[in-house]
Scaffold this active site. Sequence first.
Site, mmCIF file in Angstrom:
data_model
loop_
_atom_site.group_PDB
_atom_site.id
_atom_site.type_symbol
_atom_site.label_atom_id
_atom_site.label_comp_id
_atom_site.label_asym_id
_atom_site.label_seq_id
_atom_site.Cartn_x
_atom_site.Cartn_y
_atom_site.Cartn_z
ATOM 1 N N GLY A 141 0.784 -1.239 0.000
ATOM 2 C CA GLY A 141 0.000 0.000 0.000
ATOM 3 C C GLY A 141 0.809 1.279 0.000
ATOM 4 O O GLY A 141 0.345 2.285 0.512
ATOM 5 N N SER A 142 2.001 1.249 -0.642
ATOM 6 C CA SER A 142 2.775 2.495 -0.659
ATOM 7 C C SER A 142 2.043 3.573 -1.468
ATOM 8 O O SER A 142 2.061 4.747 -1.106
ATOM 9 C CB SER A 142 4.185 2.265 -1.208
ATOM 10 O OG SER A 142 4.149 1.942 -2.571
ATOM 11 N N ASN A 143 1.373 3.167 -2.543
ATOM 12 C CA ASN A 143 0.591 4.153 -3.311
ATOM 13 C C ASN A 143 -0.579 4.664 -2.485
ATOM 14 O O ASN A 143 -0.883 5.854 -2.497
ATOM 15 C CB ASN A 143 0.071 3.522 -4.607
ATOM 16 C CG ASN A 143 1.141 3.506 -5.676
ATOM 17 O OD1 ASN A 143 1.468 4.532 -6.263
ATOM 18 N ND2 ASN A 143 1.724 2.336 -5.915
ATOM 19 N N LEU A 214 -5.338 -7.071 -6.791
ATOM 20 C CA LEU A 214 -5.035 -8.161 -7.718
ATOM 21 C C LEU A 214 -6.255 -8.898 -8.279
ATOM 22 O O LEU A 214 -6.124 -9.671 -9.215
ATOM 23 C CB LEU A 214 -4.079 -9.163 -7.047
ATOM 24 C CG LEU A 214 -2.685 -8.578 -6.792
ATOM 25 C CD1 LEU A 214 -1.770 -9.618 -6.184
ATOM 26 C CD2 LEU A 214 -2.064 -8.031 -8.072
ATOM 27 N N ILE A 217 -12.008 -6.836 -11.557
ATOM 28 C CA ILE A 217 -13.234 -6.161 -11.106
ATOM 29 C C ILE A 217 -14.426 -6.772 -11.860
ATOM 30 O O ILE A 217 -14.458 -6.770 -13.083
ATOM 31 C CB ILE A 217 -13.158 -4.638 -11.373
ATOM 32 C CG1 ILE A 217 -11.920 -4.046 -10.675
ATOM 33 C CG2 ILE A 217 -14.419 -3.942 -10.900
ATOM 34 C CD1 ILE A 217 -11.889 -4.190 -9.172
ATOM 35 N N HIS A 233 -0.811 0.776 -13.548
ATOM 36 C CA HIS A 233 -0.061 -0.418 -13.957
ATOM 37 C C HIS A 233 1.413 -0.032 -14.086
ATOM 38 O O HIS A 233 1.732 1.022 -14.658
ATOM 39 C CB HIS A 233 -0.610 -0.934 -15.284
ATOM 40 C CG HIS A 233 0.028 -2.209 -15.717
ATOM 41 N ND1 HIS A 233 -0.310 -3.427 -15.146
ATOM 42 C CD2 HIS A 233 1.006 -2.460 -16.623
ATOM 43 C CE1 HIS A 233 0.436 -4.377 -15.700
ATOM 44 N NE2 HIS A 233 1.234 -3.819 -16.594
ATOM 45 N N ASP A 274 -6.151 -4.655 -17.502
ATOM 46 C CA ASP A 274 -5.235 -3.623 -18.010
ATOM 47 C C ASP A 274 -5.605 -3.124 -19.401
ATOM 48 O O ASP A 274 -4.735 -2.884 -20.243
ATOM 49 C CB ASP A 274 -3.788 -4.176 -18.049
ATOM 50 C CG ASP A 274 -3.334 -4.663 -16.694
ATOM 51 O OD1 ASP A 274 -3.723 -4.059 -15.678
ATOM 52 O OD2 ASP A 274 -2.599 -5.674 -16.653
ATOM 53 N N GLU A 303 5.143 6.319 -9.713
ATOM 54 C CA GLU A 303 3.746 6.132 -9.276
ATOM 55 C C GLU A 303 3.400 7.102 -8.150
ATOM 56 O O GLU A 303 2.356 7.759 -8.182
ATOM 57 C CB GLU A 303 3.535 4.693 -8.793
ATOM 58 C CG GLU A 303 3.659 3.698 -9.916
ATOM 59 C CD GLU A 303 3.384 2.263 -9.469
ATOM 60 O OE1 GLU A 303 2.968 1.472 -10.307
ATOM 61 O OE2 GLU A 303 3.602 1.937 -8.286
HETATM 62 C C1 GRF Z 1 2.134 -0.814 -7.987
HETATM 63 O O1 GRF Z 1 3.365 -1.035 -8.568
HETATM 64 C C2 GRF Z 1 1.055 -0.707 -9.015
HETATM 65 O O2 GRF Z 1 1.524 -0.280 -10.248
HETATM 66 C C3 GRF Z 1 0.549 -2.110 -9.148
HETATM 67 O O3 GRF Z 1 0.649 -2.643 -7.859
HETATM 68 C C4 GRF Z 1 1.713 -2.024 -7.151
HETATM 69 C C5 GRF Z 1 1.184 -1.622 -5.816
HETATM 70 O O4 GRF Z 1 2.220 -1.214 -4.991
HETATM 71 N N1 GRF Z 1 -0.787 -2.117 -9.688
HETATM 72 P P1 GRF Z 1 1.923 -0.644 -3.543
HETATM 73 O O5 GRF Z 1 1.212 -1.729 -2.772
HETATM 74 O O6 GRF Z 1 1.109 0.578 -3.675
HETATM 75 O O7 GRF Z 1 3.279 -0.370 -2.970
#
Ligand code: GRF
Length: 318
Positions: A141-143, A214, A217, A233, A274, A303
């Site tokens: 969940g870094s994003n 993952l 949907i 992606h 995708d 990202e």
């Molecule tokens: C990201 O690299 C995104 O592109 C892909 O999954 C990864 C999620 O990374 N769909 P994080 O869990 O947000 O670190």
Amino acid sequence: MFDRLKKKWNVNGLQLTMILCTFAIGGSVTGYTARKLLGLFSVEQRWLWILIYILLLTIVWPIAVYLISFPFGQSPFFTRYLKKIGKRFFGSHKSSTAKTAAPLEINQTSKRENAPVFKKAETAEKAENHRLIAIFASGTGSNTQKIIDFFRNSKTVKIALIVCNKPGAGVLNIAKNENIPSLLIEKDRFFDGDAYINELNRHNISFIVLAGFLWKIPPNLIMAFKGKIINIHPALLPAYGGKGMYGTKVHEAVIAAKEKESGISIHYVDEIYDHGATIFQATCPVLETDTADSLAERIHQLEHQYYPKVIDELMNRK
Ligand code: GRF
């Protein structure tokens, strides 16, 4: 007209249908109940009958629509709606109470202590105008964290729900630390049930952001949130996308193909992995010395830099 209502109430098509059904059924139930109640008494004068009837409608209607909103999954909307109407009716009285209450509190405590009280009330009011986003994620969940950070003080957008399919995933800790409600979902209900649409509606979600989610949907969720689900992606789609292309596998494939460039793609979600229309892409070099891990790190930086900004842009556009 429906689009205007959707915008005004900040709801999607399904929610709007449910809300209108609630209004319709609530209205009929109110009329029926008021007439039945009036039938219990013999009111001779026509004017008095009408007066009592109007009074009964006023009392029964909010109760009826509120109760009916539950089976339709729209109770959060009607809670806010009825509060607003209440404010409109009794607003002047209430606000004058608030105005007088404040100086009283100031006398009781110090001005400094009182200041946040005003701030809190203001924030609560503004929260009603926020567009609410659910983030779907399966991993660390870094994003998700970056998106939460970006919108932390936003006056228009709020991350209202974290949806996750993996018990123990890092993103659930983020939700906990950030005090954001999380929803751990199960396969059966997601793919063969209501895809948690009722749950999303209950939280008044109007936009879904996938950030490392993952599962595919399901069509009913895509329909319910048409044009309102986006994904990120870690490659330049349409290359290196599709089923099974996630995480390290993407970067390994990019390196194996001796690509000089990779990047990120932010796109709308449709029924195919995708595949939906691209919204934004950014590139970065692939170095000869790169491993899947070092490339993944560079991609992650891209990202984090762009995903929140693109979401913000989309929120302002719609
Ligand atoms: C990201 O690299 C995104 O592109 C892909 O999954 C990864 C999620 O990374 N769909 P994080 O869990 O947000 O670190």
